[in-house]
Each structure stands twice: as C-alpha cells, then as structure tokens.
Design a protein around this motif. Structure first.
Motif, PDB file in Angstrom:
ATOM      1  N   LEU A  46       1.603  -0.129   5.830  1.00  0.00           N
ATOM      2  CA  LEU A  46       1.363  -1.483   5.326  1.00  0.00           C
ATOM      3  C   LEU A  46       0.243  -1.498   4.292  1.00  0.00           C
ATOM      4  O   LEU A  46       0.302  -2.247   3.310  1.00  0.00           O
ATOM      5  N   LEU A  47      -0.766  -0.670   4.495  1.00  0.00           N
ATOM      6  CA  LEU A  47      -1.864  -0.596   3.539  1.00  0.00           C
ATOM      7  C   LEU A  47      -1.373  -0.063   2.197  1.00  0.00           C
ATOM      8  O   LEU A  47      -1.727  -0.604   1.137  1.00  0.00           O
ATOM      9  N   GLU A  48      -0.543   0.966   2.225  1.00  0.00           N
ATOM     10  CA  GLU A  48       0.034   1.486   0.983  1.00  0.00           C
ATOM     11  C   GLU A  48       0.861   0.413   0.280  1.00  0.00           C
ATOM     12  O   GLU A  48       0.786   0.260  -0.938  1.00  0.00           O
ATOM     13  N   GLU A  49       1.658  -0.302   1.056  1.00  0.00           N
ATOM     14  CA  GLU A  49       2.484  -1.385   0.504  1.00  0.00           C
ATOM     15  C   GLU A  49       1.601  -2.464  -0.120  1.00  0.00           C
ATOM     16  O   GLU A  49       1.886  -2.939  -1.228  1.00  0.00           O
ATOM     17  N   LYS A  55      -1.431  -3.932  -7.170  1.00  0.00           N
ATOM     18  CA  LYS A  55      -1.380  -3.329  -8.505  1.00  0.00           C
ATOM     19  C   LYS A  55      -0.298  -3.966  -9.366  1.00  0.00           C
ATOM     20  O   LYS A  55      -0.418  -4.015 -10.586  1.00  0.00           O
ATOM     21  N   GLU A  56       0.753  -4.444  -8.716  1.00  0.00           N
ATOM     22  CA  GLU A  56       1.848  -5.110  -9.431  1.00  0.00           C
ATOM     23  C   GLU A  56       1.523  -6.568  -9.729  1.00  0.00           C
ATOM     24  O   GLU A  56       2.324  -7.274 -10.330  1.00  0.00           O
ATOM     25  N   GLY A  57       0.373  -7.029  -9.284  1.00  0.00           N
ATOM     26  CA  GLY A  57      -0.031  -8.406  -9.535  1.00  0.00           C
ATOM     27  C   GLY A  57       0.551  -9.413  -8.553  1.00  0.00           C
ATOM     28  O   GLY A  57       0.472 -10.618  -8.779  1.00  0.00           O
ATOM     29  N   LYS A  58       1.113  -8.951  -7.478  1.00  0.00           N
ATOM     30  CA  LYS A  58       1.714  -9.821  -6.472  1.00  0.00           C
ATOM     31  C   LYS A  58       0.679 -10.089  -5.383  1.00  0.00           C
ATOM     32  O   LYS A  58       0.747  -9.564  -4.265  1.00  0.00           O
TER      33      LYS A  58
END
Length: 88
Positions: A46-49, A55-58
C-alpha cells in the motif's frame, strides 16, 4: 473497501484462547504470527501504491492509500502484541 476486506481477514485469522493456562495453542499462535507478517507485507504494498499515486498527482487516492498503510500497520502491531501476550 480495503479496510473492510482487511478487517474481515483479521477476524478470520483471530486466535482462540486456551483456558487451561492462559496461553494459546501453537497452531493459533502460528496464525497470529502469520497474520502479523501478512499485514506488514500488505502495508508495504500500500505504501508503494500511495507513493506512486502521489507522484502521478493523484493526491486524494494517495491519501486514501496512506490511510490504509496506517490501518494495516496498526493491525500488524496489534497482532504482534497479542502474540507476545499469549504465545510466549
């Protein structure tokens, strides 16, 4: 949704107390230990996600994943404390 799934998993893996000595059976302790490890693994995923989403701005989705990390990490810690209390 993730929290409900993880809570259901936590309830399924729960141990059973042994009344004779206050300690749990080895089989139940193994389940508790395995669950704690699983929760730690899931928290890493979950942390990686969450980092990827950030980083994708979401931001909103990332925040939700970060909340999931905290929730699952707390489950892991609680299971570890339970193991320490009843399985040593």
């Amino acid at each position: 949704m993730k929290k409900a799934l993880l809570l259901a998993l936590a309830l399924m893996v729960g141990g059973c107390a042994n009344e004779r000595s206050g300690l749990w059976e080895a089989e139940d302790c193994k389940k508790i230990s395995d669950a704690s490890g699983l929760f730690l693994y899931v928290s890493g995923e979950l942390l990686e996600e969450a980092d990827k989403l950030k980083k994708e701005g979401k931001e909103a989705e990332a925040d939700e994943s970060y909340e999931g990390v905290l929730f699952v990490t707390e489950l892991a810690a609680n299971y570890a404390k339970t193991f320490e209390a009843y399985c040593k």
